[in-house]
Write a protein that holds these residues in place. Structure first.
Motif, PDB file in Angstrom:
ATOM      1  N   UNK A 323       5.632  32.658  24.386  1.00 22.25           N
ATOM      2  CA  UNK A 323       5.120  33.885  23.295  1.00 22.25           C
ATOM      3  C   UNK A 323       4.407  35.116  24.565  1.00 22.25           C
ATOM      4  N   UNK A 324       3.578  34.247  24.870  1.00 23.23           N
ATOM      5  CA  UNK A 324       2.434  35.264  26.075  1.00 23.23           C
ATOM      6  C   UNK A 324       2.111  34.861  27.386  1.00 23.23           C
ATOM      7  N   UNK A 325       2.121  36.472  27.902  1.00 22.66           N
ATOM      8  CA  UNK A 325       2.344  36.281  29.368  1.00 22.66           C
ATOM      9  C   UNK A 325       0.673  37.669  29.124  1.00 22.66           C
ATOM     10  N   UNK A 326      -0.157  36.996  31.322  1.00 24.34           N
ATOM     11  CA  UNK A 326      -1.141  38.080  30.990  1.00 24.34           C
ATOM     12  C   UNK A 326      -1.070  38.493  32.878  1.00 24.34           C
ATOM     13  N   UNK A 327      -1.448  39.470  32.593  1.00 24.61           N
ATOM     14  CA  UNK A 327      -1.025  40.389  33.665  1.00 24.61           C
ATOM     15  C   UNK A 327      -2.226  41.249  34.243  1.00 24.61           C
ATOM     16  N   UNK A 328      -2.980  40.820  35.294  1.00 22.49           N
ATOM     17  CA  UNK A 328      -3.856  41.761  36.116  1.00 22.49           C
ATOM     18  C   UNK A 328      -3.463  42.695  37.411  1.00 22.49           C
ATOM     19  N   UNK A 329      -3.595  44.253  37.699  1.00 20.73           N
ATOM     20  CA  UNK A 329      -3.648  44.468  39.313  1.00 20.73           C
ATOM     21  C   UNK A 329      -4.429  45.685  39.538  1.00 20.73           C
ATOM     22  N   UNK A 358      11.279  38.130  18.416  1.00 18.40           N
ATOM     23  CA  UNK A 358      12.144  38.241  19.818  1.00 18.40           C
ATOM     24  C   UNK A 358      12.387  39.212  19.574  1.00 18.40           C
ATOM     25  N   UNK A 359      12.007  40.236  19.077  1.00 21.37           N
ATOM     26  CA  UNK A 359      12.614  41.811  18.937  1.00 21.37           C
ATOM     27  C   UNK A 359      11.085  42.429  18.580  1.00 21.37           C
ATOM     28  N   UNK A 360       9.925  42.388  19.272  1.00 20.28           N
ATOM     29  CA  UNK A 360       8.865  42.712  18.352  1.00 20.28           C
ATOM     30  C   UNK A 360       7.392  42.078  19.389  1.00 20.28           C
ATOM     31  N   UNK A 385      -9.811  53.193  28.968  1.00 22.87           N
ATOM     32  CA  UNK A 385      -8.726  53.381  28.126  1.00 22.87           C
ATOM     33  C   UNK A 385      -8.653  51.624  27.606  1.00 22.87           C
ATOM     34  N   UNK A 386      -8.386  51.393  26.578  1.00 22.58           N
ATOM     35  CA  UNK A 386      -8.125  50.687  25.736  1.00 22.58           C
ATOM     36  C   UNK A 386      -7.611  50.627  25.231  1.00 22.58           C
ATOM     37  N   UNK A 387      -6.076  49.856  24.537  1.00 28.61           N
ATOM     38  CA  UNK A 387      -5.135  50.027  23.160  1.00 28.61           C
ATOM     39  C   UNK A 387      -3.953  49.225  23.429  1.00 28.61           C
ATOM     40  N   UNK A 388      -3.333  49.622  22.231  1.00 27.88           N
ATOM     41  CA  UNK A 388      -2.314  48.594  22.459  1.00 27.88           C
ATOM     42  C   UNK A 388      -0.975  49.756  22.079  1.00 27.88           C
ATOM     43  N   UNK A 389      -0.311  48.409  22.960  1.00 27.48           N
ATOM     44  CA  UNK A 389       1.582  49.077  22.668  1.00 27.48           C
ATOM     45  C   UNK A 389       2.222  48.101  21.899  1.00 27.48           C
ATOM     46  N   UNK A 390       2.822  48.834  20.951  1.00 28.14           N
ATOM     47  CA  UNK A 390       4.015  47.977  19.949  1.00 28.14           C
ATOM     48  C   UNK A 390       5.489  48.890  20.264  1.00 28.14           C
ATOM     49  N   UNK A 391       5.829  47.732  20.528  1.00 28.24           N
ATOM     50  CA  UNK A 391       7.232  47.860  20.893  1.00 28.24           C
ATOM     51  C   UNK A 391       8.419  46.918  20.488  1.00 28.24           C
ATOM     52  N   UNK A 392       9.157  47.791  19.785  1.00 33.80           N
ATOM     53  CA  UNK A 392      10.376  46.747  18.507  1.00 33.80           C
ATOM     54  C   UNK A 392      11.386  47.882  19.626  1.00 33.80           C
ATOM     55  N   UNK A 393      12.434  46.111  20.041  1.00 38.68           N
ATOM     56  CA  UNK A 393      13.080  46.644  20.849  1.00 38.68           C
ATOM     57  C   UNK A 393      15.231  45.591  20.500  1.00 38.68           C
ATOM     58  N   UNK A 394      15.977  46.168  20.910  1.00 38.35           N
ATOM     59  CA  UNK A 394      17.164  45.546  20.761  1.00 38.35           C
ATOM     60  C   UNK A 394      17.918  45.147  22.085  1.00 38.35           C
TER      61      UNK A 394
END
Length: 394
Positions: A323-329, A358-360, A385-394
């Motif tokens: 459920x959790x992945x972390x990235x930095x670059x 699974x889809x959110x 910038x600090x924020x959140x992406x809200x994604x629903x996919x199918x």
């Protein structure tokens, strides 16, 4: 947006849905149709510092909530050795009047030893990071080579080599205006004559582009153990001529090239991604709206002519669980030309990707963009910038 444009867009979407329905409901067609999509909304808080010509800082703070321009719906279609992909995307929030965007449309033939693609798709040197700021920007303009999508003919062999012939883009240059640039569609005949890059109507003042070849990319993609890698070269060439007051005022030839490489190392649960490139007149090769001003050819004899670019980015990822992945670059790019200050820029980010279901997904991120100094040596913007992406996919 005019109603007629909206009706046209609705017709496109309606036709796509009808085609998908027919593909799913008529077995006699022997088509395999797979719909897919992703809807993305972003909430961002940004703090920006700009500078006036005297170098005095000017501050700005904003909150935004908007649909991301990379939201899309699409479908894949397959029949035997032939397949196709069609993808429609949302309007770009920075250019709402442009309406619905055709993101991809191409067909592919699998002839056994490889694939032949004909259609509209991203450039093959595109390699993105997991940075989400600015509609999943992925270091776009900050050492990422993403430059939009182009009509193309691409041959990919099973041994990893590929050759792509792409629609050529061209732009003006410092000291020579781009009033007839097909990029801007300003004052030329390009809109209604797609196979003639500039107007054939004589004007007292205009810019003419002479093109001779497609933008060409030759590359390789491979895998060796835990390393997936790729690289290649790209080239572009055209002439430019200007007329003012019925007198020719300038002419030049622009040669652009790009060398690029990238790799991903799977050290589960860690992963490392890196990319690098070097180029001459990169802005003229890619015509990227996010390209640094210092990456374009100039006809100013005091500062030479060709612009030289080098840059790259690196990213570290960690998978905590399913459920959790972390990235930095971090990314850095420098654009140099004889007799002037280098035009440098850098960016960095850190985010956490959380699969609620699974889809959110939700992705909180902190990002930093620093334009550093321009080719003229003046201070340029810095953005937190600090924020959140809200994604629903199918």
């Amino acid at each position: 947006m005019k109603r007629g444009g909206a009706q046209h867009e609705e017709s496109i979407i309606g036709a796509s849905l009808v085609a998908a329905t027919l593909g799913l409901s008529v077995p006699a067609m022997a088509l395999e149709v797979t719909p897919y999509g992703a809807i993305r909304v972003a909430t961002w808080w940004t703090s920006s510092t700009y500078y006036n010509p005297a170098g005095d800082p000017l501050h700005d703070a904003d909150f935004t909530l908007d649909l991301q321009g990379d939201s899309y719906v699409g479908m894949r279609v397959k029949e035997g050795d032939f397949s196709a992909l069609a993808e429609l995307g949302a309007y770009n929030p920075k250019n709402r009047s442009a309406g619905v965007e055709l993101r991809m449309l191409f067909g592919e033939w699998n002839f056994g030893n490889g694939k032949l693609r004909v259609g509209y798709a991203p450039s093959p040197y595109v390699y993105r990071s997991e940075m989400i700021y600015d509609a999943d920007g992925g270091f776009n303009g900050y050492a990422s080579l993403f430059d939009g999508r182009y009509a193309q003919i691409k041959l990919s062999m099973n041994n990893g080599f590929y050759l792509a012939l792409m629609r050529q883009e061209n732009v003006g240059l410092a000291g020579i205006g781009a009033t007839n640039s097909p990029t801007t569609n300003a004052g030329n005949g390009y809109i209604n004559t797609p196979f003639n890059m500039t107007s054939t109507t004589y004007m007292a003042g205009y810019t003419d582009f002479d093109t001779f070849m497609p933008k060409t990319v030759l590359g390789y993609e491979g895998k060796a153990g835990i390393v997936t890698y790729g690289g290649g070269v790209a080239g572009n060439y055209y002439k430019i001529r200007t007329v003012a007051g019925n007198v020719q005022t300038g002419k030049d030839e622009i040669y652009s090239y790009l060398g690029f490489a990238h790799a991903k190392i799977d050290l589960a649960p860690f992963e490392i991604k890196v990319a690098g490139h070097t180029a001459q007149n990169l802005g003229n090769l890619m015509n990227n709206a996010a390209a640094a001003a210092g990456s374009f050819y100039s006809n100013n004899p005091a500062t030479g002519k060709n612009a030289y670019t080098y840059g790259g980015w690196g990213q570290l990822g960690y998978t905590l669980n399913n459920k959790v992945k972390m990235f930095t670059g971090v990314a850095y790019e420098s654009n140099e030309m004889r007799g002037r200050t280098s035009d440098d820029r850098m960016a960095a980010f850190a985010n956490l990707q959380y699969a609620v279901t699974k889809n959110f997904n939700i992705v909180p991120e902190f990002a930093f963009l620093n334009e550093m100094r321009s080719a003229a040596g003046t201070k340029q913007e810095r953005i937190y910038a600090t924020g959140i992406k809200w994604e629903m996919k199918f």
